[in-house]
Design a protein around this motif. Structure first.
Motif, PDB file in Angstrom:
ATOM      1  N   LEU A  77       0.683  -1.030  -0.051  1.00 15.76           N
ATOM      2  CA  LEU A  77       0.026  -0.077  -0.057  1.00 15.76           C
ATOM      3  C   LEU A  77       0.838   1.074  -0.082  1.00 15.76           C
ATOM      4  N   GLN A  78       2.145   1.092  -0.259  1.00 10.60           N
ATOM      5  CA  GLN A  78       3.078   2.243  -0.026  1.00 10.60           C
ATOM      6  C   GLN A  78       3.646   2.742  -1.472  1.00 10.60           C
ATOM      7  N   TYR A  79       4.178   3.753  -1.520  1.00  9.85           N
ATOM      8  CA  TYR A  79       4.888   3.965  -2.712  1.00  9.85           C
ATOM      9  C   TYR A  79       5.957   3.149  -3.029  1.00  9.85           C
ATOM     10  N   THR A  80       6.482   2.884  -4.262  1.00 12.29           N
ATOM     11  CA  THR A  80       7.765   2.032  -4.570  1.00 12.29           C
ATOM     12  C   THR A  80       8.617   2.733  -5.552  1.00 12.29           C
ATOM     13  N   VAL A  81       9.605   2.086  -6.106  1.00 13.98           N
ATOM     14  CA  VAL A  81      10.567   2.570  -7.111  1.00 13.98           C
ATOM     15  C   VAL A  81       9.912   2.557  -8.189  1.00 13.98           C
ATOM     16  N   SER A  82      10.264   3.667  -9.064  1.00 13.51           N
ATOM     17  CA  SER A  82       9.684   3.712 -10.455  1.00 13.51           C
ATOM     18  C   SER A  82       9.956   2.625 -11.348  1.00 13.51           C
ATOM     19  N   GLU A  83      11.242   1.937 -11.266  1.00 10.67           N
ATOM     20  CA  GLU A  83      11.343   0.802 -12.184  1.00 10.67           C
ATOM     21  C   GLU A  83      10.429  -0.500 -12.056  1.00 10.67           C
ATOM     22  N   GLY A  84       9.864  -0.426 -11.049  1.00 17.46           N
ATOM     23  CA  GLY A  84       8.985  -1.613 -10.712  1.00 17.46           C
ATOM     24  C   GLY A  84       9.585  -2.686  -9.654  1.00 17.46           C
ATOM     25  N   HIS A  85       8.475  -3.619  -9.322  1.00 14.40           N
ATOM     26  CA  HIS A  85       8.515  -4.322  -7.977  1.00 14.40           C
ATOM     27  C   HIS A  85       9.822  -5.430  -8.452  1.00 14.40           C
ATOM     28  N   GLY A  86      10.855  -5.547  -7.781  1.00 12.31           N
ATOM     29  CA  GLY A  86      11.903  -6.311  -8.062  1.00 12.31           C
ATOM     30  C   GLY A  86      11.575  -7.686  -8.530  1.00 12.31           C
ATOM     31  N   PRO A  87      10.909  -8.393  -7.750  1.00 10.61           N
ATOM     32  CA  PRO A  87      10.667  -9.912  -8.095  1.00 10.61           C
ATOM     33  C   PRO A  87      10.001 -10.011  -9.290  1.00 10.61           C
ATOM     34  N   LEU A  88       9.059  -9.043  -9.603  1.00 10.14           N
ATOM     35  CA  LEU A  88       8.453  -9.230 -11.020  1.00 10.14           C
ATOM     36  C   LEU A  88       9.270  -8.903 -11.960  1.00 10.14           C
ATOM     37  N   ARG A  89      10.226  -7.889 -12.164  1.00 12.88           N
ATOM     38  CA  ARG A  89      11.045  -7.640 -12.976  1.00 12.88           C
ATOM     39  C   ARG A  89      11.994  -8.751 -13.264  1.00 12.88           C
ATOM     40  N   ARG A  90      12.552  -9.459 -12.045  1.00 11.95           N
ATOM     41  CA  ARG A  90      13.253 -10.756 -12.185  1.00 11.95           C
ATOM     42  C   ARG A  90      12.471 -11.871 -13.024  1.00 11.95           C
ATOM     43  N   TRP A  91      11.361 -12.008 -12.596  1.00 13.68           N
ATOM     44  CA  TRP A  91      10.559 -13.238 -13.144  1.00 13.68           C
ATOM     45  C   TRP A  91      10.496 -12.592 -14.699  1.00 13.68           C
ATOM     46  N   ILE A  92      10.251 -11.306 -15.192  1.00 16.93           N
ATOM     47  CA  ILE A  92      10.398 -11.193 -16.536  1.00 16.93           C
ATOM     48  C   ILE A  92      11.508 -11.341 -17.159  1.00 16.93           C
ATOM     49  N   ALA A  93      12.335 -10.756 -16.600  1.00 13.05           N
ATOM     50  CA  ALA A  93      13.808 -11.001 -17.186  1.00 13.05           C
ATOM     51  C   ALA A  93      14.359 -12.484 -17.486  1.00 13.05           C
ATOM     52  N   LYS A 275      16.683   6.339 -19.041  1.00 12.05           N
ATOM     53  CA  LYS A 275      15.810   7.758 -19.507  1.00 12.05           C
ATOM     54  C   LYS A 275      14.417   7.230 -19.589  1.00 12.05           C
ATOM     55  N   LEU A 276      14.048   6.193 -19.717  1.00  7.81           N
ATOM     56  CA  LEU A 276      12.366   6.011 -19.847  1.00  7.81           C
ATOM     57  C   LEU A 276      12.026   6.115 -18.105  1.00  7.81           C
ATOM     58  N   VAL A 277      12.930   5.725 -17.406  1.00  5.95           N
ATOM     59  CA  VAL A 277      12.400   5.656 -15.780  1.00  5.95           C
ATOM     60  C   VAL A 277      12.318   6.962 -15.316  1.00  5.95           C
ATOM     61  N   LEU A 278      12.922   7.871 -15.787  1.00  6.50           N
ATOM     62  CA  LEU A 278      13.003   9.508 -15.737  1.00  6.50           C
ATOM     63  C   LEU A 278      11.729   9.800 -16.035  1.00  6.50           C
ATOM     64  N   LEU A 279      11.259   9.530 -17.322  1.00  2.00           N
ATOM     65  CA  LEU A 279      10.004   9.966 -17.735  1.00  2.00           C
ATOM     66  C   LEU A 279       8.912   9.635 -17.112  1.00  2.00           C
ATOM     67  N   LYS A 280       9.114   8.142 -16.598  1.00  2.00           N
ATOM     68  CA  LYS A 280       7.784   7.671 -16.014  1.00  2.00           C
ATOM     69  C   LYS A 280       7.695   8.391 -14.558  1.00  2.00           C
ATOM     70  N   GLN A 281       8.938   8.662 -13.734  1.00  2.00           N
ATOM     71  CA  GLN A 281       8.804   9.667 -12.615  1.00  2.00           C
ATOM     72  C   GLN A 281       7.975  10.687 -12.740  1.00  2.00           C
ATOM     73  N   GLY A 282       8.176  11.320 -13.854  1.00  2.00           N
ATOM     74  CA  GLY A 282       7.495  12.634 -14.290  1.00  2.00           C
ATOM     75  C   GLY A 282       5.840  12.268 -14.624  1.00  2.00           C
ATOM     76  N   GLY A 283       5.597  11.205 -14.768  1.00  2.97           N
ATOM     77  CA  GLY A 283       4.339  10.959 -15.213  1.00  2.97           C
ATOM     78  C   GLY A 283       3.407  10.520 -14.135  1.00  2.97           C
ATOM     79  N   ASP A 284       3.630   9.093 -13.697  1.00  2.92           N
ATOM     80  CA  ASP A 284       2.767   8.448 -12.451  1.00  2.92           C
ATOM     81  C   ASP A 284       3.596   7.731 -11.446  1.00  2.92           C
ATOM     82  N   LEU A 285       4.759   8.084 -11.399  1.00  2.00           N
ATOM     83  CA  LEU A 285       5.897   7.702 -10.423  1.00  2.00           C
ATOM     84  C   LEU A 285       6.151   6.377 -10.705  1.00  2.00           C
TER      85      LEU A 285
END
Length: 412
Positions: A77-93, A275-285
């Motif tokens: 229920l908290q804010y998180t990093v703009s890159e995304g949830h670490g375990p999900l990014r690992r699963w995708i990779a 660079k895309l992370v920076l753009l996302k931060q300016g959009g919806d965090l």
């Protein structure tokens, strides 16, 4: 002192809008989705997943388990990093690596569906007038995402990927800034690029040195034929590493898990992802934290079996539509047989307009579809339409095609 608001002139908002708004139009598809609320309409319009196939129980349990655990609930229920949830990014990779695209979590940015990915990529690469080469026809949502950045579109000429040097030269002369393609079961046509065409597209991008956006929204929904390596996989094989690749891969769980979770991703070289992370931060965090955690739980167990169910269901519905078209459509109508995805593309006789046919179909036979013209960046072909088989069972597909074929055959 009071003022009678009836005497005040309304603001001239149109005069205050930016120049980019001139290219922004309502989506005909989004408007057509409203027809799904009318129970007597047989709709081939919305290219959306069948809700009966959503893993609703698994999603329900994941939410409950996360919220029942105090530490996990606090995180979810908290804010998180703009890159995304670490375990999900690992699963995708890991999954992309398994599919021939070796990468690390740092090569992955989670987005609010792949539609946000397209908007971020347009923001990153496009200036007013920048040439963007696209398929003819192409995904309407990509055109809408890019339109805000005022590009100049170039439809890929027929034959440009099949050895036609003049067609290829026409693309090279325009010096594209970006290329956008759906190589697997494209929206709207259902067509897939062959291996030779994928290699030719990479050759073209290498020759003119422009990045390629690979929209892989339907890649997991193959129900026929043999898998073909993705553009990113072929590019990595050429260049030796994802860091040297020019392809940016857009994936999504909207077509396979649930659209409402709004989980998509971009995978590519870290220099672009940063660079895309920076753009996302300016959009919806960031994407909804709890939705990322739920999606991660659901895909981590039984996802391949779930995909098998989807492929079986959509394959059966596609076969039902193709058989109905063969039985009922007049010989003057042609169509493309897909090996995956959600769509069949029809070409009508010359002089028959898809938009006008839709008006008659809604009124006379209560059938909905999407006219083909909006899917063309240049020189629309009005005598085309898109049918989606993803929502209707075989008996209703049969009836809808029968009604539509009768309308096309009727004297005008």
């Amino acid at each position: 002192m009071t003022t009678d608001t009836q005497d005040l002139a309304p603001q001239d908002w149109a005069a205050r809008f930016s120049a980019r708004m001139a290219g922004i139009r309502a989506s005909e598809i989004r408007e057509l989705l409203k027809l799904l609320e009318q129970p007597d309409i047989l709709s081939f319009a919305g290219g959306i997943p069948d809700p009966a196939l959503f893993p609703a129980q698994a999603i329900r349990e994941a939410y409950a388990e996360i919220l029942a655990d105090g530490a996990q609930a606090a995180q979810a229920l908290q804010y998180t990093v703009s890159e995304g949830h670490g375990p999900l990014r690992r699963w995708i990779a890991e999954r992309m690596t398994r599919d021939g695209m070796p990468c690390e979590p740092e090569n992955v940015l989670l987005t609010a569906g792949s539609q946000q990915a397209l908007d971020l990529l347009g923001k990153l690469f496009l200036d007013p007038g920048a040439p963007v080469v696209v398929a003819r026809p192409t995904y309407l949502g990509a055109l809408q995402a890019f339109n805000a950045y005022q590009p100049a579109y170039l439809d890929l000429p027929q034959g440009a990927l099949d050895g036609d040097e003049a067609a290829r030269a026409a693309v090279e002369a325009r010096k594209p800034r970006l290329g956008y393609f759906v190589p697997d079961f494209a929206n709207p046509t259902g067509v897939s690029l062959t291996l030779a065409q994928r290699e030719a597209l990479l050759d073209l991008a290498d020759a003119r040195d422009f990045p390629l956006v690979e929209d892989a929204a339907y890649r997991e929904l193959r129900f026929g034929g043999e898998p073909i390596p993705s553009l990113l996989a072929l590019d990595i094989a050429r260049k030796g590493s994802i860091e040297a690749a020019r392809v940016l891969f857009c994936g999504t769980l909207s077509k396979t898990l649930s659209p409402a979770l709004r989980i998509g991703w971009i995978c590519g070289p870290r220099a672009a992802i940063e660079k895309l992370v920076l753009l996302k931060q300016g959009g919806d965090l960031h994407v909804s934290t709890i939705n990322q955690m739920v999606a991660c739980r659901v895909v981590s167990e039984g996802y391949d079996q779930h995909l098998g169910r989807l492929r079986g269901a959509y394959g059966g519905q596609a076969r039902a539509m193709l058989a109905a078209l063969e039985r009922h459509m007049p010989k003057s109508v042609s169509w493309i047989s897909p090996e995956g995805g959600m769509f069949v593309w029809l070409t009508l006789p010359e002089g028959l307009d898809g938009k006008a046919l839709l008006e008659r179909a809604l009124t006379d036979v209560r059938v909905a579809f999407v006219p083909g013209a909006p899917f063309f960046a240049e020189a629309p072909a009005a005598n085309t339409l898109r049918l989606s088989y993803s929502l209707l069972p075989p008996d209703q597909i049969e009836e809808g095609v029968r009604r539509l074929a009768g309308l096309i055959s009727a004297p005008r």
